[in-house]
Design a protein around this motif. Structure first.
Motif, mmCIF file in Angstrom:
data_model
loop_
_atom_site.group_PDB
_atom_site.id
_atom_site.type_symbol
_atom_site.label_atom_id
_atom_site.label_comp_id
_atom_site.label_asym_id
_atom_site.label_seq_id
_atom_site.Cartn_x
_atom_site.Cartn_y
_atom_site.Cartn_z
ATOM 1 N N LYS A 299 21.469 -0.250 11.624
ATOM 2 C CA LYS A 299 20.800 1.030 12.439
ATOM 3 C C LYS A 299 19.744 1.385 11.192
ATOM 4 C CE LYS A 299 22.543 4.190 15.028
ATOM 5 N NZ LYS A 299 23.555 5.087 15.335
ATOM 6 N N THR A 300 20.064 1.384 9.926
ATOM 7 C CA THR A 300 19.247 1.989 8.723
ATOM 8 C C THR A 300 18.047 1.158 8.643
ATOM 9 O OG1 THR A 300 21.034 3.025 8.004
ATOM 10 C CG2 THR A 300 19.088 3.252 6.816
ATOM 11 N N LEU A 301 18.388 -0.405 8.802
ATOM 12 C CA LEU A 301 17.413 -1.447 8.770
ATOM 13 C C LEU A 301 16.229 -1.136 9.664
ATOM 14 C CD1 LEU A 301 16.593 -4.041 7.529
ATOM 15 C CD2 LEU A 301 17.662 -5.322 9.592
ATOM 16 N N ARG A 302 16.473 -0.704 10.827
ATOM 17 C CA ARG A 302 15.185 -0.622 11.562
ATOM 18 C C ARG A 302 14.250 0.358 11.099
ATOM 19 N NH1 ARG A 302 16.991 1.901 16.790
ATOM 20 N NH2 ARG A 302 14.925 2.291 18.223
ATOM 21 N N ARG A 303 14.840 1.666 10.598
ATOM 22 C CA ARG A 303 14.171 2.557 9.998
ATOM 23 C C ARG A 303 13.033 2.070 8.725
ATOM 24 N NH1 ARG A 303 13.004 5.159 14.267
ATOM 25 N NH2 ARG A 303 15.162 5.502 15.434
ATOM 26 N N VAL A 304 14.013 1.651 7.908
ATOM 27 C CA VAL A 304 13.297 0.762 6.772
ATOM 28 C C VAL A 304 12.178 -0.127 7.001
ATOM 29 C CG1 VAL A 304 13.985 -0.767 4.796
ATOM 30 C CG2 VAL A 304 15.423 1.131 5.256
ATOM 31 N N ILE A 305 12.184 -0.943 8.276
ATOM 32 C CA ILE A 305 11.118 -1.938 8.375
ATOM 33 C C ILE A 305 10.120 -1.019 9.016
ATOM 34 C CG2 ILE A 305 10.418 -3.459 10.158
ATOM 35 C CD1 ILE A 305 13.565 -4.614 10.227
ATOM 36 N N TYR A 306 10.290 0.120 9.719
ATOM 37 C CA TYR A 306 9.177 1.162 10.031
ATOM 38 C C TYR A 306 8.257 1.586 8.650
ATOM 39 C CZ TYR A 306 11.163 1.079 14.796
ATOM 40 O OH TYR A 306 11.810 0.480 15.925
ATOM 41 N N THR A 307 9.149 1.974 8.009
ATOM 42 C CA THR A 307 8.928 2.623 6.917
ATOM 43 C C THR A 307 7.897 1.887 6.048
ATOM 44 O OG1 THR A 307 10.663 3.908 6.785
ATOM 45 C CG2 THR A 307 9.565 3.680 4.468
ATOM 46 N N TYR A 308 8.318 0.462 5.804
ATOM 47 C CA TYR A 308 7.676 -0.477 5.193
ATOM 48 C C TYR A 308 6.543 -0.940 5.568
ATOM 49 C CZ TYR A 308 6.426 -4.898 2.665
ATOM 50 O OH TYR A 308 5.473 -5.807 1.963
ATOM 51 N N GLU A 309 6.371 -0.995 7.103
ATOM 52 C CA GLU A 309 5.010 -1.305 7.775
ATOM 53 C C GLU A 309 4.056 -0.266 7.927
ATOM 54 O OE1 GLU A 309 6.124 -2.952 11.380
ATOM 55 O OE2 GLU A 309 7.015 -4.860 10.540
ATOM 56 N N GLN A 310 4.668 1.077 7.589
ATOM 57 C CA GLN A 310 3.676 2.036 7.573
ATOM 58 C C GLN A 310 2.994 2.062 6.183
ATOM 59 O OE1 GLN A 310 4.843 6.310 8.769
ATOM 60 N NE2 GLN A 310 6.676 5.280 9.574
ATOM 61 N N MET A 311 3.550 1.456 5.163
ATOM 62 C CA MET A 311 2.927 1.832 3.822
ATOM 63 C C MET A 311 1.632 0.873 3.521
ATOM 64 S SD MET A 311 6.097 1.535 1.714
ATOM 65 C CE MET A 311 5.502 1.281 -0.112
ATOM 66 N N MET A 312 0.714 1.528 2.914
ATOM 67 C CA MET A 312 -0.795 0.654 2.620
ATOM 68 C C MET A 312 -0.479 -0.282 1.705
ATOM 69 S SD MET A 312 -2.801 2.944 4.316
ATOM 70 C CE MET A 312 -4.077 3.546 3.501
ATOM 71 N N THR A 313 -1.169 -1.382 1.909
ATOM 72 C CA THR A 313 -1.256 -2.672 0.898
ATOM 73 C C THR A 313 -2.242 -2.300 -0.281
ATOM 74 O OG1 THR A 313 -2.928 -3.710 2.042
ATOM 75 C CG2 THR A 313 -0.557 -4.377 2.754
ATOM 76 N N PRO A 314 -1.916 -2.685 -1.325
ATOM 77 C CA PRO A 314 -0.649 -3.505 -1.945
ATOM 78 C C PRO A 314 0.561 -2.557 -1.986
ATOM 79 C CG PRO A 314 -2.194 -3.287 -3.793
ATOM 80 C CD PRO A 314 -2.920 -2.718 -2.467
ATOM 81 N N LYS A 315 1.611 -3.190 -1.466
ATOM 82 C CA LYS A 315 2.973 -2.435 -1.475
ATOM 83 C C LYS A 315 3.982 -3.325 -2.117
ATOM 84 C CE LYS A 315 3.240 -3.392 3.273
ATOM 85 N NZ LYS A 315 3.176 -2.635 4.753
ATOM 86 N N GLU B 141 1.272 -11.005 -9.683
ATOM 87 C CA GLU B 141 2.504 -11.682 -9.179
ATOM 88 C C GLU B 141 3.223 -11.121 -8.148
ATOM 89 O OE1 GLU B 141 4.414 -13.162 -12.926
ATOM 90 O OE2 GLU B 141 2.807 -14.290 -13.386
ATOM 91 N N ALA B 142 3.133 -9.797 -7.947
ATOM 92 C CA ALA B 142 3.863 -9.016 -7.042
ATOM 93 C C ALA B 142 3.212 -9.082 -5.739
ATOM 94 C CB ALA B 142 4.019 -7.703 -7.181
ATOM 95 N N ASN B 143 3.541 -10.279 -4.941
ATOM 96 C CA ASN B 143 2.825 -10.617 -3.747
ATOM 97 C C ASN B 143 3.605 -10.385 -2.403
ATOM 98 O OD1 ASN B 143 0.173 -10.559 -4.879
ATOM 99 N ND2 ASN B 143 0.686 -12.768 -5.718
ATOM 100 N N GLY B 144 4.659 -9.760 -2.622
ATOM 101 C CA GLY B 144 5.655 -9.937 -1.333
ATOM 102 C C GLY B 144 5.087 -9.423 -0.141
ATOM 103 N N TRP B 145 4.026 -8.414 -0.252
ATOM 104 C CA TRP B 145 3.037 -7.834 0.975
ATOM 105 C C TRP B 145 2.410 -8.993 1.509
ATOM 106 C CZ3 TRP B 145 -2.180 -7.256 0.664
ATOM 107 C CH2 TRP B 145 -2.643 -7.595 -0.801
ATOM 108 N N LYS B 146 1.842 -9.789 0.655
ATOM 109 C CA LYS B 146 0.987 -11.051 1.511
ATOM 110 C C LYS B 146 1.957 -12.207 2.047
ATOM 111 C CE LYS B 146 -2.641 -10.805 -1.972
ATOM 112 N NZ LYS B 146 -3.152 -11.649 -3.238
ATOM 113 N N LYS B 147 3.244 -12.288 1.192
ATOM 114 C CA LYS B 147 3.993 -12.962 2.310
ATOM 115 C C LYS B 147 4.619 -12.689 3.486
ATOM 116 C CE LYS B 147 8.108 -13.920 0.296
ATOM 117 N NZ LYS B 147 9.286 -14.004 -0.668
#
Ligand code: SF4
Length: 186
Positions: free
Chosen positions: A77-93, A153-159
């Motif tokens: 259940k929390t994973l869902r909220r975490v995904i929403y949170t991550y997707e709201q963040m501006m890049t680079p993140k 090298e911190a390119n997770g957001w691009k991945k």
């Protein structure tokens, strides 16, 4: 050869490198306190370890944060909220997983209610070792993250963008159709 000599003929790369140096030195973090590891954050932030002296501080909202900390185990259940949170963040993140629970489920590895690998769902840039990680480990992780950002090298957001279908399929497999039909998504 230093950064200034290296890229005199490549303006875009040159300025991107300059931006990365400053990005690494000003890390605002949103800590999503899902697990027990969160109790080590207050001592890391306050007088004894004082992470702010290294340019790292807490941030209240996803849209203003650079780093998302997942401080331990994640229920489905929390994973869902975490995904929403991550997707709201501006890049680079950047995404940091705290402790063994985010890496492989830790002591909850066989629980039906907890996900066992955060990196199946979101692109983790770095993990903090330990169960629970001590403030020294947290500080060390942030310094490592700073170095990774400075070197580009911190390119997770691009991945995440490049492999979005893979992440999304994993998300839907765990969260089901509710996730797809949620009010925050289409
Ligand atoms: S890694 Fe250890 S301290 Fe962190 S959430 Fe899991 S059980 Fe708790």
């Amino acid at each position: 050869m230093n950064i200034f000599e290296e890229d005199l003929n490549d303006t875009i790369t040159f300025w991107e490198k300059i931006k990365n140096i400053f990005r690494g030195k000003s890390l605002w973090m949103l800590h999503y306190c899902t697990g027990c590891g969160a109790v080590e954050l207050p001592p890391t932030m306050t007088a004894r370890f004082d992470m702010e002296r290294l340019g790292m501080g807490p941030m209240a909202t996803p849209r203003q944060a650079d780093v998302l900390l997942i401080t331990g185990y994640l229920s489905v259940k929390t994973l869902r909220r975490v995904i929403y949170t991550y997707e709201q963040m501006m890049t680079p993140k950047y995404l940091v997983g705290f402790g063994s629970c985010t890496l492989n489920g830790g002591i909850y590895y066989d629980s039906y209610a907890v996900i066992d690998r955060l990196d199946y769902y979101l692109p983790v840039d770095l993990y903090v070792a330990g169960c629970m990680p001590r403030p020294e480990a947290i500080m060390n992780t942030f310094k490592t993250l700073e170095n990774m950002i400075t070197k580009g090298e911190a390119n997770g957001w691009k991945k995440y963008v490049e492999n979005y279908d893979w992440y999304r399929n994993n998300q839907i497999r765990s969260l089901g159709e509710v996730y797809v039909k949620d009010e925050f998504h289409e």
